[in-house]
Design a protein around this motif. Structure first.
Motif, PDB file in Angstrom:
ATOM      1  N   GLN A   1       8.056 -10.162  -4.373  1.00 35.52           N
ATOM      2  CA  GLN A   1       6.827 -10.352  -3.574  1.00 35.52           C
ATOM      3  C   GLN A   1       6.635 -11.472  -2.953  1.00 35.52           C
ATOM      4  OE1 GLN A   1       2.856  -9.718  -5.470  1.00 35.52           O
ATOM      5  NE2 GLN A   1       3.870 -10.470  -7.429  1.00 35.52           N
ATOM      6  N   GLY A   2       5.749 -11.760  -1.917  1.00 34.68           N
ATOM      7  CA  GLY A   2       5.650 -13.104  -1.310  1.00 34.68           C
ATOM      8  C   GLY A   2       5.319 -12.782   0.182  1.00 34.68           C
ATOM      9  N   SER A   3       5.154 -13.979   1.010  1.00 43.04           N
ATOM     10  CA  SER A   3       4.917 -13.888   2.468  1.00 43.04           C
ATOM     11  C   SER A   3       5.884 -13.108   3.067  1.00 43.04           C
ATOM     12  CB  SER A   3       4.615 -15.280   2.949  1.00 43.04           C
ATOM     13  OG  SER A   3       5.801 -15.953   3.120  1.00 43.04           O
ATOM     14  N   LEU A   4       5.852 -12.518   4.331  1.00 47.87           N
ATOM     15  CA  LEU A   4       6.933 -11.977   4.858  1.00 47.87           C
ATOM     16  C   LEU A   4       8.025 -12.899   5.118  1.00 47.87           C
ATOM     17  CD1 LEU A   4       7.953  -9.022   6.147  1.00 47.87           C
ATOM     18  CD2 LEU A   4       6.580  -9.774   8.242  1.00 47.87           C
ATOM     19  N   ALA A   5       7.583 -14.056   5.779  1.00 40.89           N
ATOM     20  CA  ALA A   5       8.634 -15.211   5.944  1.00 40.89           C
ATOM     21  C   ALA A   5       9.565 -15.738   4.798  1.00 40.89           C
ATOM     22  CB  ALA A   5       7.922 -16.052   6.592  1.00 40.89           C
TER      23      ALA A   5
ATOM     24  N   VAL B   1      -5.544  -2.245  11.900  1.00 39.67           N
ATOM     25  CA  VAL B   1      -5.529  -2.989  10.745  1.00 39.67           C
ATOM     26  C   VAL B   1      -5.449  -4.451  10.966  1.00 39.67           C
ATOM     27  CG1 VAL B   1      -3.470  -3.777   9.041  1.00 39.67           C
ATOM     28  CG2 VAL B   1      -3.958  -1.258   9.454  1.00 39.67           C
ATOM     29  N   ARG B   2      -5.115  -5.056  12.070  1.00 41.75           N
ATOM     30  CA  ARG B   2      -4.922  -6.437  12.283  1.00 41.75           C
ATOM     31  C   ARG B   2      -6.287  -6.792  12.787  1.00 41.75           C
ATOM     32  NH1 ARG B   2      -0.084  -5.952  16.548  1.00 41.75           N
ATOM     33  NH2 ARG B   2       1.795  -6.184  14.983  1.00 41.75           N
ATOM     34  N   SER B   3      -7.213  -5.968  13.508  1.00 45.10           N
ATOM     35  CA  SER B   3      -8.572  -6.529  13.612  1.00 45.10           C
ATOM     36  C   SER B   3      -9.402  -6.317  12.227  1.00 45.10           C
ATOM     37  CB  SER B   3      -9.076  -5.397  14.761  1.00 45.10           C
ATOM     38  OG  SER B   3      -9.613  -4.068  14.005  1.00 45.10           O
ATOM     39  N   LEU B   4      -9.056  -5.626  11.382  1.00 43.80           N
ATOM     40  CA  LEU B   4      -9.804  -5.645  10.136  1.00 43.80           C
ATOM     41  C   LEU B   4      -9.561  -6.881   9.270  1.00 43.80           C
ATOM     42  CD1 LEU B   4      -9.181  -1.947   9.036  1.00 43.80           C
ATOM     43  CD2 LEU B   4     -11.519  -2.970   9.805  1.00 43.80           C
TER      44      LEU B   4
ATOM     45  N   VAL C   1      -2.832  -9.394   5.034  1.00 44.89           N
ATOM     46  CA  VAL C   1      -2.555  -7.644   5.308  1.00 44.89           C
ATOM     47  C   VAL C   1      -1.254  -7.608   4.616  1.00 44.89           C
ATOM     48  CG1 VAL C   1      -1.589  -6.041   7.048  1.00 44.89           C
ATOM     49  CG2 VAL C   1      -3.449  -7.625   7.844  1.00 44.89           C
ATOM     50  N   PHE C   2      -1.178  -6.647   3.340  1.00 47.87           N
ATOM     51  CA  PHE C   2      -0.268  -6.753   2.138  1.00 47.87           C
ATOM     52  C   PHE C   2       0.492  -5.798   2.395  1.00 47.87           C
ATOM     53  CE2 PHE C   2       1.457  -6.630  -1.851  1.00 47.87           C
ATOM     54  CZ  PHE C   2       1.411  -8.082  -2.300  1.00 47.87           C
TER      55      PHE C   2
ATOM     56  N   ALA D   1       9.820  -0.713   9.340  1.00 48.26           N
ATOM     57  CA  ALA D   1       9.615  -1.275  10.745  1.00 48.26           C
ATOM     58  C   ALA D   1       8.032  -1.435  10.761  1.00 48.26           C
ATOM     59  CB  ALA D   1       9.946  -0.402  11.626  1.00 48.26           C
ATOM     60  N   GLU D   2       7.393  -0.478  10.263  1.00 50.68           N
ATOM     61  CA  GLU D   2       5.732  -0.710  10.435  1.00 50.68           C
ATOM     62  C   GLU D   2       5.267  -1.763   9.441  1.00 50.68           C
ATOM     63  OE1 GLU D   2       3.481   0.766  12.361  1.00 50.68           O
ATOM     64  OE2 GLU D   2       5.289   1.410  13.266  1.00 50.68           O
ATOM     65  N   VAL D   3       6.042  -1.978   8.340  1.00 52.43           N
ATOM     66  CA  VAL D   3       5.286  -3.130   7.612  1.00 52.43           C
ATOM     67  C   VAL D   3       5.754  -4.726   7.957  1.00 52.43           C
ATOM     68  CG1 VAL D   3       5.980  -4.192   5.290  1.00 52.43           C
ATOM     69  CG2 VAL D   3       5.571  -1.939   5.305  1.00 52.43           C
ATOM     70  N   GLU D   4       6.979  -4.589   8.674  1.00 54.36           N
ATOM     71  CA  GLU D   4       7.199  -5.714   9.364  1.00 54.36           C
ATOM     72  C   GLU D   4       6.280  -6.172  10.615  1.00 54.36           C
ATOM     73  OE1 GLU D   4      11.507  -7.074   8.977  1.00 54.36           O
ATOM     74  OE2 GLU D   4      11.859  -5.384   9.784  1.00 54.36           O
ATOM     75  N   GLN D   5       6.050  -5.125  11.166  1.00 52.73           N
ATOM     76  CA  GLN D   5       5.124  -5.317  12.283  1.00 52.73           C
ATOM     77  C   GLN D   5       3.497  -5.605  12.104  1.00 52.73           C
ATOM     78  OE1 GLN D   5       5.848  -3.097  16.105  1.00 52.73           O
ATOM     79  NE2 GLN D   5       7.362  -2.135  14.870  1.00 52.73           N
ATOM     80  N   MET D   6       3.014  -5.187  10.946  1.00 50.27           N
ATOM     81  CA  MET D   6       1.751  -5.495  10.731  1.00 50.27           C
ATOM     82  C   MET D   6       1.199  -6.067   9.587  1.00 50.27           C
ATOM     83  SD  MET D   6       0.055  -1.945   9.054  1.00 50.27           S
ATOM     84  CE  MET D   6       1.072  -0.818   9.986  1.00 50.27           C
ATOM     85  N   CYS D   7       2.324  -6.680   8.766  1.00 52.96           N
ATOM     86  CA  CYS D   7       1.847  -7.230   7.559  1.00 52.96           C
ATOM     87  C   CYS D   7       1.938  -8.815   7.285  1.00 52.96           C
ATOM     88  CB  CYS D   7       2.635  -6.509   6.217  1.00 52.96           C
ATOM     89  SG  CYS D   7       2.284  -4.828   5.897  1.00 52.96           S
ATOM     90  N   THR D   8       1.390  -9.578   6.566  1.00 54.14           N
ATOM     91  CA  THR D   8       1.615 -11.060   6.227  1.00 54.14           C
ATOM     92  C   THR D   8       2.260 -11.313   5.214  1.00 54.14           C
ATOM     93  OG1 THR D   8      -0.613 -11.419   5.408  1.00 54.14           O
ATOM     94  CG2 THR D   8      -0.511 -11.648   7.826  1.00 54.14           C
TER      95      THR D   8
END
Length: 326
Positions: free
Chosen positions: A226-230, A188-191, A41-42, A206-213
């Protein structure tokens, strides 16, 4: 189209090389190198006007690149769009519908335009898509009576009429109330859990932080990170501890002895790992810090470890503020 992208690794759903789009002398997209892993989820993050939508339009063949190249689902675009687009669902720059037709009728017309979609199962596909976005109750209502949020959901339903390997959603929570936002986030997570790659463009941190990897940050047409959220959070600097105490001076002295860099913060002391250099040195374990503070006679009323936020990383990269909530 310019320089072609050399065949890349198949694990990337989207790959661009020096992708550039100019309008006259203005560079709306400037040498962007995106790498979107399959199954991610980018989050494509940036203020309005930073080049996000223009990049998406190029990836979907809605605009031509001035320079550089792109691959989507392993195919070079625009040359391979005929093979790629049936596997891609997209919602770009807000949905447009026939206002005097119902939600169901609009989706049926949209599905009819897909030559790969069998007509025998059209009703079932439309019903399933409306159900997935929570619009079954309004399926027969004319779209002119839909709220902005309902139109946004209907647009997402249109992107889900057929199975997709890649979903491209441009500001998918625009106009949604908190409940609708949560539903889209869950969708989005289910997809992604079903194996799709979801590419979400947004200016809402806030939305990006909660749904994206994974995340990419655009600023003034350029890709600045760019990169993983972590990874992006960690690159924002060292973690810090917040100690609520009436003994601020004693707490600061003990935290400094432990190798942290303390500073007063209201009724608390904030101390960053890595000392005055501010690097990402792990430092002592939180429980060790608490034991040391108590042993030094510091009355601890509250203790928390705070990781660097994506907002802090964005501000450090661009020097700009950001929309962090709807």
């Amino acid at each position: 189209m310019g320089t072609a992208v050399a065949p890349g690794a198949t694990e990337l759903a989207i790959e661009t090389t020096a992708l550039t789009k100019r309008f006259g002398r203005q560079r709306a997209v400037d040498a962007v190198d995106l790498a979107v892993p399959r199954g991610a989820v980018f989050g494509f993050l940036g203020p309005n006007g930073s080049g996000k939508t223009t990049t998406i339009r190029v990836l979907l063949g809605l605009a031509s690149a001035t320079e550089g190249g792109a691959r989507v689902l392993g195919q070079e675009v625009p040359r391979g769009l005929r093979e790629v687009l049936p596997r891609v669902g997209a919602l770009v720059e807000g949905p447009a519908f026939y206002p005097f037709l119902s939600g169901t009728a609009n989706l049926e017309r949209l599905d009819t335009a897909n030559r790969y979609a069998p007509s025998a199962t059209r009703t079932e596909r439309v019903h399933r898509a409306l159900e997935r976005v929570g619009l079954s109750h309004a399926a027969g209502k004319r779209v002119r009576a839909f709220s902005l949020g309902m139109k946004q959901r209907l647009g997402i339903a249109g992107a889900l009429l057929s199975p997709r390997d890649l979903l491209v959603l441009d500001e998918p929570t625009n106009g949604l109330d908190p409940q609708g936002t949560r539903e889209v986030r869950s969708l989005v997570r289910s997809l992604a859990a079903e194996g799709a790659t979801v590419f979400v463009s947004s200016h809402l941190l806030a939305e990006v932080e909660q749904m994206c990897t994974h995340v990419a940050v655009m600023s003034a047409g350029s890709l600045v990170a760019q990169g993983s959220l972590a990874e992006l959070r960690r690159s924002g600097g060292a973690a810090r501890v917040r100690v609520r105490t009436p003994d601020g001076a004693a707490a600061a002295a003990e935290l400094a002895r432990l190798g942290l860099d303390p500073e007063p913060a209201g009724d608390a002391v904030l101390a960053r790992f890595g000392g005055a250099t501010g690097d990402a040195t792990p430092g002592p374990a939180p429980e060790t810090i608490v034991v040391a503070l108590v042993a030094a006679g510091v009355r601890v009323r509250g203790f928390a470890v705070e990781e660097p936020t994506l907002e802090e990383r964005f501000v450090a990269l661009t020097g700009e503020g950001f929309d962090v909530a709807q």
